[in-house]
Design an enzyme around this catalytic site. Sequence first.
Site, short mmCIF file in Angstrom:
data_model
loop_
_atom_site.label_atom_id
_atom_site.label_comp_id
_atom_site.label_asym_id
_atom_site.label_seq_id
_atom_site.Cartn_x
_atom_site.Cartn_y
_atom_site.Cartn_z
N GLY A 168 -6.67 27.54 -89.58
CA GLY A 168 -5.82 26.37 -89.75
C GLY A 168 -4.55 26.35 -88.93
N GLY A 169 -4.42 27.24 -87.94
CA GLY A 169 -3.20 27.26 -87.14
C GLY A 169 -2.94 25.96 -86.41
N LYS A 170 -3.95 25.44 -85.73
CA LYS A 170 -3.78 24.18 -85.01
C LYS A 170 -3.70 23.00 -85.98
CE LYS A 170 -5.77 25.62 -80.59
NZ LYS A 170 -6.04 27.02 -80.98
N CYS A 222 -10.41 29.51 -76.41
CA CYS A 222 -9.49 30.60 -76.02
C CYS A 222 -10.22 31.47 -75.01
CB CYS A 222 -8.99 31.40 -77.22
SG CYS A 222 -10.28 32.10 -78.28
N ASP A 252 -14.58 23.25 -91.20
CA ASP A 252 -15.11 24.40 -90.47
C ASP A 252 -16.51 24.68 -90.98
OD1 ASP A 252 -13.83 26.66 -88.55
OD2 ASP A 252 -15.38 27.54 -89.82
N CYS A 278 -13.14 22.39 -86.02
CA CYS A 278 -13.36 23.85 -86.09
C CYS A 278 -12.05 24.50 -86.50
CB CYS A 278 -13.84 24.39 -84.75
SG CYS A 278 -15.33 23.61 -84.09
N ALA A 279 -11.60 24.19 -87.70
CA ALA A 279 -10.24 24.52 -88.12
C ALA A 279 -9.99 26.02 -88.23
CB ALA A 279 -9.92 23.84 -89.45
N ASP A 331 -11.79 23.12 -81.36
CA ASP A 331 -11.45 24.46 -80.84
C ASP A 331 -12.66 25.33 -81.12
OD1 ASP A 331 -10.31 26.78 -80.00
OD2 ASP A 331 -8.72 26.84 -81.49
#
Length: 386
Positions: free
Chosen positions: A230-232, A338, A249, A226-227, A285
């Site tokens: 793309g932060g992670k 989150c 994603d 679940c990009a 995520d």
Amino acid sequence: MTPAARIQAAAELIDRIVAGEAAEKALTTWGRTSRFAGSKDRAAVRDHVFDVLRMWRSTAVKGGGEHGRARMLGLLRLRGIDPDTLFDGKGHAPAPLTEAERAAGRMPDGADAWDLPDWLADRFRSDLGEAAGPTALALRERAPVFLRVNTLKCALAAARDRLAAEGVETAPHTLSPTALEVLSCARGLVRTGAFTDGWVELQDAASQAVVDLIPPEGAGRVLDFCAGGGGKTLALAARLPGAALFAHDADPGRMSDLPQRAARAGAKVTVTRQPEGAFDLVIADVPCSGSGAWRRAPEGKWRLTEDRLTDLQSIQADILATCASFVAPGGCLAYATCSVLAAENEAQVARFLAERPGWRRGPSRQFLPSDGGDGFFVCCLISGRA
């Protein structure tokens, strides 16, 4: 614009939000049509609107009404600012306070003081115990701005020195060894050389800590399922420089600028619409309530319903099942949200493990806003398949 004119503009925008318009749409439309407003004016008005959104109930209680003028009055009172200095009717300022407005308002308490819907206040109490109040109150405030230092290109000290030379003051943060909290000039970050050269990326400190917690051993093939933006993905690329990293994603459009960002960061990432084969590490995520990040997106806590939360739990369970099928024997599935709500976190992990006796629980942690960053949850699920 004068400070008072900014208050009036924010009050009018809040009236549009009360009428059902999305905050971002209202702000964007206002910015395009208000040619008189400079960049500092637009930023100040936006801050006022988002402060009220974070404190939707308490500003109404303290201001004595549901409309924009009352909420801005309530915000000033809660901030300890004398409303008469801004509600003076001069130029484009709000009209002076009436006697009724002076008499209206009281100190908020209960769910009003926490700035949560009643049903969510109950959830916070049952899920977070003694941390419920501090968490709710933290979500009423603006979020800090954090950077992730890209260790593929530099060390933290070098990044901090370069940013300081460009006028951006930062400080290391205890949540992650790659995290820098921005103390000044946050709005000019994207124009710095440290940013354009890929030395730093905007990323919450707790989001970085989620990646730090994932065991790196044996992670030869890695899938960020679940990009999103793309932060992670990029944080994983820096932490696992020798890994073959794949990003996916359900909405490929969310990854549209990931190849460009990866190139800037010096990272190699393969964007895939359909993952194939087995992976040593899969990070999921998942879509969630966003309750841990309501400082940044405060409309979310007023739009979330119990039915929507139930729908999200179903989506999360389905994604976990799909991701489990991609994990190689002995590999790791890192489940992350989150969210601060148990229904999306511990309850999902318990359900997953109950349905899959061959799996076991690895490192996990619930991050709360009181830790310094956003609220995040991560649990590493280890496959025991032979």
